[in-house]
Design a protein around this motif. Structure first.
Motif, PDB file in Angstrom:
ATOM      1  N   LEU A 198       0.838  -1.162   0.086  1.00 50.15           N
ATOM      2  CA  LEU A 198       0.101   0.058  -0.079  1.00 50.15           C
ATOM      3  C   LEU A 198       0.919   1.230   0.058  1.00 50.15           C
ATOM      4  O   LEU A 198       1.934   1.365   0.758  1.00 50.15           O
ATOM      5  CB  LEU A 198      -0.799   0.113   1.237  1.00 50.15           C
ATOM      6  N   THR A 199       0.743   2.233  -1.052  1.00 53.60           N
ATOM      7  CA  THR A 199       1.239   3.473  -0.970  1.00 53.60           C
ATOM      8  C   THR A 199       0.527   4.663  -1.102  1.00 53.60           C
ATOM      9  O   THR A 199      -0.435   4.687  -1.952  1.00 53.60           O
ATOM     10  CB  THR A 199       2.342   3.611  -2.127  1.00 53.60           C
ATOM     11  N   TYR A 200       0.448   5.438  -0.028  1.00 50.32           N
ATOM     12  CA  TYR A 200      -0.454   6.604   0.066  1.00 50.32           C
ATOM     13  C   TYR A 200       0.087   7.795  -0.983  1.00 50.32           C
ATOM     14  O   TYR A 200       1.485   7.937  -0.815  1.00 50.32           O
ATOM     15  CB  TYR A 200      -0.687   7.140   1.487  1.00 50.32           C
ATOM     16  N   ARG A 201      -0.537   8.453  -1.745  1.00 48.63           N
ATOM     17  CA  ARG A 201       0.076   9.441  -2.554  1.00 48.63           C
ATOM     18  C   ARG A 201       1.226   8.757  -3.380  1.00 48.63           C
ATOM     19  O   ARG A 201       2.432   9.332  -3.377  1.00 48.63           O
ATOM     20  CB  ARG A 201       0.448  10.615  -2.167  1.00 48.63           C
ATOM     21  N   PRO A 202       0.967   7.891  -4.293  1.00 46.00           N
ATOM     22  CA  PRO A 202       2.047   7.331  -5.092  1.00 46.00           C
ATOM     23  C   PRO A 202       2.820   8.553  -5.851  1.00 46.00           C
ATOM     24  O   PRO A 202       2.431   9.195  -6.445  1.00 46.00           O
ATOM     25  CB  PRO A 202       1.501   6.365  -5.952  1.00 46.00           C
ATOM     26  N   ALA A 203       4.270   8.248  -5.981  1.00 50.68           N
ATOM     27  CA  ALA A 203       5.119   9.213  -6.704  1.00 50.68           C
ATOM     28  C   ALA A 203       6.420   8.415  -7.361  1.00 50.68           C
ATOM     29  O   ALA A 203       6.623   7.441  -6.487  1.00 50.68           O
ATOM     30  CB  ALA A 203       5.521  10.423  -5.662  1.00 50.68           C
ATOM     31  N   ILE A 204       6.646   8.982  -8.479  1.00 55.74           N
ATOM     32  CA  ILE A 204       7.941   8.166  -8.864  1.00 55.74           C
ATOM     33  C   ILE A 204       9.095   8.438  -7.866  1.00 55.74           C
ATOM     34  O   ILE A 204       9.418   9.561  -7.287  1.00 55.74           O
ATOM     35  CB  ILE A 204       8.253   8.752 -10.308  1.00 55.74           C
ATOM     36  N   GLY A 205       9.931   7.208  -7.491  1.00 54.57           N
ATOM     37  CA  GLY A 205      11.004   7.483  -6.645  1.00 54.57           C
ATOM     38  C   GLY A 205      10.548   7.086  -5.151  1.00 54.57           C
ATOM     39  O   GLY A 205      11.389   7.007  -4.254  1.00 54.57           O
ATOM     40  N   THR A 206       9.487   6.860  -4.914  1.00 47.80           N
ATOM     41  CA  THR A 206       8.879   6.352  -3.490  1.00 47.80           C
ATOM     42  C   THR A 206       9.963   5.088  -3.236  1.00 47.80           C
ATOM     43  O   THR A 206      10.058   4.263  -3.922  1.00 47.80           O
ATOM     44  CB  THR A 206       7.490   5.904  -3.613  1.00 47.80           C
ATOM     45  N   THR A 207      10.220   5.238  -1.811  1.00 47.90           N
ATOM     46  CA  THR A 207      10.987   3.988  -1.410  1.00 47.90           C
ATOM     47  C   THR A 207      10.097   3.196  -0.640  1.00 47.90           C
ATOM     48  O   THR A 207       9.089   3.561  -0.258  1.00 47.90           O
ATOM     49  CB  THR A 207      12.360   4.512  -0.605  1.00 47.90           C
ATOM     50  N   ASP A 208      11.037   1.973  -0.511  1.00 46.30           N
ATOM     51  CA  ASP A 208      10.108   1.047   0.538  1.00 46.30           C
ATOM     52  C   ASP A 208       9.759   1.655   1.763  1.00 46.30           C
ATOM     53  O   ASP A 208       8.516   1.161   2.394  1.00 46.30           O
ATOM     54  CB  ASP A 208      10.893  -0.321   0.792  1.00 46.30           C
ATOM     55  N   ALA A 209      10.258   2.679   2.224  1.00 51.06           N
ATOM     56  CA  ALA A 209       9.886   3.052   3.642  1.00 51.06           C
ATOM     57  C   ALA A 209       8.553   3.757   3.484  1.00 51.06           C
ATOM     58  O   ALA A 209       8.007   4.147   4.508  1.00 51.06           O
ATOM     59  CB  ALA A 209      11.004   4.329   3.945  1.00 51.06           C
ATOM     60  N   GLY A 210       8.190   4.324   2.391  1.00 46.00           N
ATOM     61  CA  GLY A 210       6.959   4.919   2.325  1.00 46.00           C
ATOM     62  C   GLY A 210       5.644   3.848   2.010  1.00 46.00           C
ATOM     63  O   GLY A 210       4.557   4.323   1.667  1.00 46.00           O
ATOM     64  N   ARG A 211       6.014   2.481   2.105  1.00 45.12           N
ATOM     65  CA  ARG A 211       4.909   1.714   1.815  1.00 45.12           C
ATOM     66  C   ARG A 211       4.685   0.886   2.726  1.00 45.12           C
ATOM     67  O   ARG A 211       5.644   0.616   3.881  1.00 45.12           O
ATOM     68  CB  ARG A 211       5.358   0.881   0.853  1.00 45.12           C
ATOM     69  N   ASN A 212       3.230   0.216   3.080  1.00 48.35           N
ATOM     70  CA  ASN A 212       3.125  -0.826   3.961  1.00 48.35           C
ATOM     71  C   ASN A 212       2.930  -2.351   3.080  1.00 48.35           C
ATOM     72  O   ASN A 212       2.187  -2.102   2.052  1.00 48.35           O
ATOM     73  CB  ASN A 212       1.898  -0.559   4.592  1.00 48.35           C
ATOM     74  N   CYS A 213       3.428  -3.147   3.743  1.00 48.85           N
ATOM     75  CA  CYS A 213       3.466  -4.668   2.975  1.00 48.85           C
ATOM     76  C   CYS A 213       2.788  -5.534   3.907  1.00 48.85           C
ATOM     77  O   CYS A 213       3.011  -5.603   5.225  1.00 48.85           O
ATOM     78  CB  CYS A 213       4.861  -4.947   3.023  1.00 48.85           C
ATOM     79  N   ILE A 214       1.804  -6.292   3.424  1.00 49.79           N
ATOM     80  CA  ILE A 214       1.387  -7.459   3.818  1.00 49.79           C
ATOM     81  C   ILE A 214       1.896  -8.728   3.072  1.00 49.79           C
ATOM     82  O   ILE A 214       1.749  -8.744   1.815  1.00 49.79           O
ATOM     83  CB  ILE A 214      -0.370  -7.388   3.861  1.00 49.79           C
ATOM     84  N   SER A 215       2.571  -9.604   3.823  1.00 50.78           N
ATOM     85  CA  SER A 215       3.459 -10.410   3.043  1.00 50.78           C
ATOM     86  C   SER A 215       2.794 -11.998   3.345  1.00 50.78           C
ATOM     87  O   SER A 215       1.784 -12.384   4.162  1.00 50.78           O
ATOM     88  CB  SER A 215       4.721 -10.690   3.491  1.00 50.78           C
ATOM     89  N   ASN A 216       3.040 -13.014   2.386  1.00 51.61           N
ATOM     90  CA  ASN A 216       2.672 -14.509   2.705  1.00 51.61           C
ATOM     91  C   ASN A 216       1.348 -14.662   2.531  1.00 51.61           C
ATOM     92  O   ASN A 216       0.690 -15.534   3.240  1.00 51.61           O
ATOM     93  CB  ASN A 216       3.333 -14.970   4.068  1.00 51.61           C
ATOM     94  N   VAL A 217       0.732 -13.919   1.731  1.00 58.76           N
ATOM     95  CA  VAL A 217      -0.905 -14.130   1.388  1.00 58.76           C
ATOM     96  C   VAL A 217      -1.142 -15.333   0.598  1.00 58.76           C
ATOM     97  O   VAL A 217      -0.742 -15.368  -0.505  1.00 58.76           O
ATOM     98  CB  VAL A 217      -1.715 -12.950   0.979  1.00 58.76           C
ATOM     99  N   ARG A 218      -1.603 -16.517   1.028  1.00 61.14           N
ATOM    100  CA  ARG A 218      -1.647 -17.655   0.310  1.00 61.14           C
ATOM    101  C   ARG A 218      -2.404 -18.446   1.143  1.00 61.14           C
ATOM    102  O   ARG A 218      -2.844 -18.529   2.554  1.00 61.14           O
ATOM    103  CB  ARG A 218      -0.623 -18.446  -0.119  1.00 61.14           C
ATOM    104  N   ARG A 219      -2.964 -19.858   0.527  1.00 57.62           N
ATOM    105  CA  ARG A 219      -3.914 -20.645   1.197  1.00 57.62           C
ATOM    106  C   ARG A 219      -3.533 -21.156   2.409  1.00 57.62           C
ATOM    107  O   ARG A 219      -3.856 -21.372   3.527  1.00 57.62           O
ATOM    108  CB  ARG A 219      -4.305 -21.623   0.552  1.00 57.62           C
ATOM    109  N   ALA A 220      -1.912 -21.545   2.395  1.00 56.24           N
ATOM    110  CA  ALA A 220      -1.254 -21.985   3.591  1.00 56.24           C
ATOM    111  C   ALA A 220      -0.534 -20.935   4.336  1.00 56.24           C
ATOM    112  O   ALA A 220       0.247 -21.456   5.409  1.00 56.24           O
ATOM    113  CB  ALA A 220      -0.177 -23.392   3.119  1.00 56.24           C
ATOM    114  N   GLY A 221      -0.742 -19.861   4.135  1.00 54.52           N
ATOM    115  CA  GLY A 221      -0.188 -18.741   5.013  1.00 54.52           C
ATOM    116  C   GLY A 221      -1.032 -17.873   5.594  1.00 54.52           C
ATOM    117  O   GLY A 221      -2.140 -18.260   6.319  1.00 54.52           O
ATOM    118  N   LEU A 222      -1.127 -16.433   5.167  1.00 53.90           N
ATOM    119  CA  LEU A 222      -2.032 -15.660   5.852  1.00 53.90           C
ATOM    120  C   LEU A 222      -3.242 -15.812   5.027  1.00 53.90           C
ATOM    121  O   LEU A 222      -3.137 -15.593   3.754  1.00 53.90           O
ATOM    122  CB  LEU A 222      -1.571 -14.008   5.652  1.00 53.90           C
ATOM    123  N   ASP A 223      -4.568 -16.014   5.538  1.00 56.63           N
ATOM    124  CA  ASP A 223      -5.723 -16.278   4.808  1.00 56.63           C
ATOM    125  C   ASP A 223      -6.354 -15.023   4.355  1.00 56.63           C
ATOM    126  O   ASP A 223      -5.999 -13.943   4.749  1.00 56.63           O
ATOM    127  CB  ASP A 223      -6.720 -17.196   5.707  1.00 56.63           C
TER     128      ASP A 223
END
Lengths: 272, 463
Positions: A198-223
């Motif tokens: 998720l990136t609020y106000r996306p802009a070219i050059g946004t780094t990872d510090a500006g994003r939120n990540c939800i990882s491992n979404v899959r049947r055997a992971g985060l449902d």
């Protein structure tokens, strides 16, 4: 068939420890080497992970399924022409090719106004993650957004895309925030993990510090329901606080109890 | 700026700077193409190598690749250069230096004496003129021995880091992998956990757990939780039993800043670790990891090729007389090292350059699933590095790290290479393995059957 001599494969007596870790422990040994069975199981896991990286994204079924649900979809490509250049040139995967830019600009020009959120779908490093998880995840999140009056822009599918390509799409669509759904780097035991950024106000050059990540979404992971819930929470907070990234993450994590490691040590406990 | 040139037939290749010459002389790898510093084709690369061979080693003391004023790593390299140690090779060109390294004049003693006189750029330059067999031969002549609770780096020995990672840092899950590793003779270099969380509470729990385990079984080894150096400093302040201080480092000040470290921070951490006096037979208390491509990925490479940046990280490492240094060669991904061939080459370069600079080099022989590499490539690199005398490698259950999601060498892999090359664990650890009953008595490297008596209570406690 004759049984192998008992000493050919030596089983490890600590197999009960497997219940505590997904690691490949207590595999036994033939001589000092890995016995045939775990050796071939490893090869299979690696083959699946490799296939996940190289399998092309199968777009037509995704397009059909999304349109059937009433979503408008644009099919775009990154500037990485093929998998080889995608893997070696992360910069190309982060931007659209010229034709896709034209398609995107033309569509954006017709939009009546800004939108609250744009969803972008990219194969990333695992098309399997998209094939297996995308539709059930979107089914868990999009109806809720519609009920809560979020204005969603057209959905973009970007072949050979990396996370940052979502910024270009979100910017063109004048989206307040962009959500990119992307195949994560396959691990040996999880070739099908979907990542959500998720990136609020996306802009070219946004780094990872500006994003939120939800990882491992899959049947055997985060449902899907849990992932959708988490995303909806992050989107609502991003809109309220007008930011995403590190500052948002801190609060989100504080509000969800992190498992504190217990002090137990089976190696030093004595007596039964 | 000095220009460098080499003529091939009617065409003269020109290189505007030493930095450009070094980059274009580098054996091909994807990271240098990504950075736009690589040779355009094989002929330009070969011409650059010929031009580089004629450059006097002294040039590297006068023409720095990263500006002195802008970079504390450059200042470290230049300010601490030992001119007296350099003198025996001070008259040589890079090409002649290769010949000297291969000659019998370069032996264990002369190379150890030379190390403080060499700069990272000098060893990076000569490595670019070397074939893989040269990198092996020269590295094998170097010996770097370090000590904390055991002796690492002796001839005929190969140590392993037992890496019992777990996706959520669960101590019981980590203990399960430690048992597995110890029973396969792994863990003499260090029992070292990459934590999933850098939180101080979780790190403290793991440090205490490792300390209690090592004490309970009187294992002659050391522990480490590979969190950020500032987290370890905080753990030390809170009284945690810290054996080794870990940090990832890179070859430029800006790249180190992207890791959140500087020489000042590392100085402080080194002093804090020394103050604990936990080593029983030595005071090498630092553990560093490096890897080609880290400076570029932080956009902090100053146009310098990735192998030279990597060698510069070794100048940072050697300031602290570390117990362990390893390149994590295949972890960074195919945009920096594309395939098995590039990973193998880089692993041999890093090992050789680190050893020439006087470091106790190990290697994380590894790859990710999006690289064009597989277990066969790792077998090749593992075998070559072990022939070259690498100090240690990693050990994870079944070669599959379930926390970091990459493949590195397994406990079985270490036993394979020890067996085919007749290598043994660190002497104190070998004695322990036999006395506890993990290895059978005698000289042969044979695993005993059954769970040794001191470990039987672990299973008994589960029921």
């Amino acid at each position: 068939m004759e049984k192998p001599l008992p000493e050919t494969i030596v089983a490890d007596p600590w197999q009960p420890l497997r219940q505590f870790s997904p690691a490949r422990i207590a595999l036994g040994h033939a001589g000092i080497s890995l016995p045939t069975r775990p050796q071939l199981e490893f090869q299979l896991a690696h083959a699946r992970a490799r296939d996940a990286v190289h399998l092309p994204l199968d777009i037509p079924p995704l397009l059909a399924a999304l349109e059937q649900r009433g979503h408008e979809v644009m099919v775009l490509r990154s500037a990485a022409a093929d998998r080889r250049s995608y893997l070696q040139r992360p910069d190309l995967g982060r931007r659209l090719d010229n034709e896709s830019r034209r398609i995107l600009a033309a569509r954006a020009a017709q939009l009546p106004g800004d939108c609250d959120v744009a969803f972008v779908i990219a194969d990333g490093l695992s098309a399997i993650a998209i094939h297996d998880n995308l539709l059930p995840f979107l089914d868990a999140v999009l109806p809720r957004l519609a009920r809560e009056q979020w204005a969603c822009g057209p959905i973009a599918i970007v072949a050979q895309g990396r996370v940052a390509v979502g910024d270009e799409v979100g910017l063109a669509l004048r989206a307040q925030m962009v959500v990119i759904l992307i195949g994560e780097r396959p691990g040996l035991s999880a070739p099908d993990s979907l990542g959500i950024y998720l990136t609020y106000r996306p802009a070219i050059g946004t780094t990872d510090a500006g994003r939120n990540c939800i990882s491992n979404v899959r049947r055997a992971g985060l449902d899907y329901e849990a992932a959708a819930h988490k995303l909806f929470y992050l989107m609502s907070e991003a809109r309220r606080r007008k930011l995403s990234g590190v500052a948002l993450k801190d609060e989100a994590e504080a509000s969800s109890q992190r498992l504190t490691a217990p002090g137990r040590n089976i190696l030093v406990e004595t007596g039964g | 700026m000095t220009a460098y040139a080499h003529r091939v037939g009617t065409h003269t290749y020109r290189y505007d700077s030493l930095k450009e010459l070094m980059a274009k002389a580098s054996p091909a790898r994807s990271g240098d193409y990504l950075a736009g510093v690589a040779a355009a084709d094989d002929e330009e690369r070969a011409a650059a190598q010929l031009a580089l061979a004629d450059v006097p080693l002294k040039t590297f003391l006068n023409e720095v690749l990263v500006p002195y004023e802008q970079d504390e790593v450059t200042r470290l390299i230049i300010d601490e250069h030992d001119a007296a140690a350099f003198a025996p090779v001070g008259h040589l060109t890079v090409g002649d230096f290769r010949n000297w390294l291969l000659s019998d004049a370069a032996d264990e003693q002369s190379l150890a004496a030379l190390a403080p006189g060499l700069t990272p750029e000098m060893v990076a330059a000569v490595s670019k003129l070397m074939r893989n067999q040269d990198l092996i031969l020269v590295a094998k002549k170097c010996r770097v021995v370090t000590r904390f609770r055991n002796t690492l780096g002796l001839a005929g020995r190969l140590a392993t880091r037992l890496q019992p990672n777990h996706p959520t840092d669960d101590p019981t899950g980590i203990a399960a992998s430690i048992v597995d590793g110890l029973m396969y003779g792994s863990g003499d270099a260090v029992i070292g956990i990459n934590p999933a969380s850098d939180s101080i509470a979780s790190v403290m729990t793991l440090l205490q757990m490792l300390d209690a385990s090592i004490a309970q079984y009187r294992i002659p080894t050391q522990s480490c939780v590979l969190c950020h150096v500032t987290t370890t400093l905080e753990a030390i302040k809170r009284g945690a039993p810290v054996d080794l201080v870990f940090q990832s480092i890179a070859g430029t000040e800006a790249a180190n800043a992207s890791f959140g470290v500087s020489l000042n921070v590392l100085d402080e951490a080194h002093a804090a670790a020394l103050s604990l006096r936990r080593g029983t037979i030595g005071d090498n208390v630092m553990y560093f990891e490096t890897g080609q491509g880290s400076a570029l990925s932080a956009n902090a490479h100053h146009g310098v090729d990735q192998q030279t940046c990597e060698a510069r990280a070794y100048a940072v490492a050697r300031r602290y007389r570390p117990l362990l240094v390893n390149t994590v060669v295949g972890f960074i991904g195919p945009e920096y090292l594309y395939d098995g061939k590039q990973i193998i080459r880089a692993g041999l370069e890093d090992h050789c350059c680190g050893k020439l600079l006087g470091l106790p080099m190990g290697c994380d022989v590894c790859y990710t699933n999006h690289a064009e590499a597989d277990q066969n490539d790792m077998d090749v690199l593992l075998t070559l590095l072990s022939v070259a005398g690498v100090n240690y490698i990693m050990g994870v259950p079944g070669a599959d790290d379930v926390m970091l999601n990459y493949q590195t060498t397994s406990f079985h892999d270490a036993l394979y290479v020890r067996k085919v090359l007749g290598l043994k664990p660190a002497p104190e650890f070998e004695t322990w393995l036999r006395s506890v009953g993990i290895f059978e008595p005698g000289d042969a490297l044979r695993l005993a059957t059954g769970l040794p008596q001191p470990f039987r209570h672990v299973l008994a406690n589960l029921s």
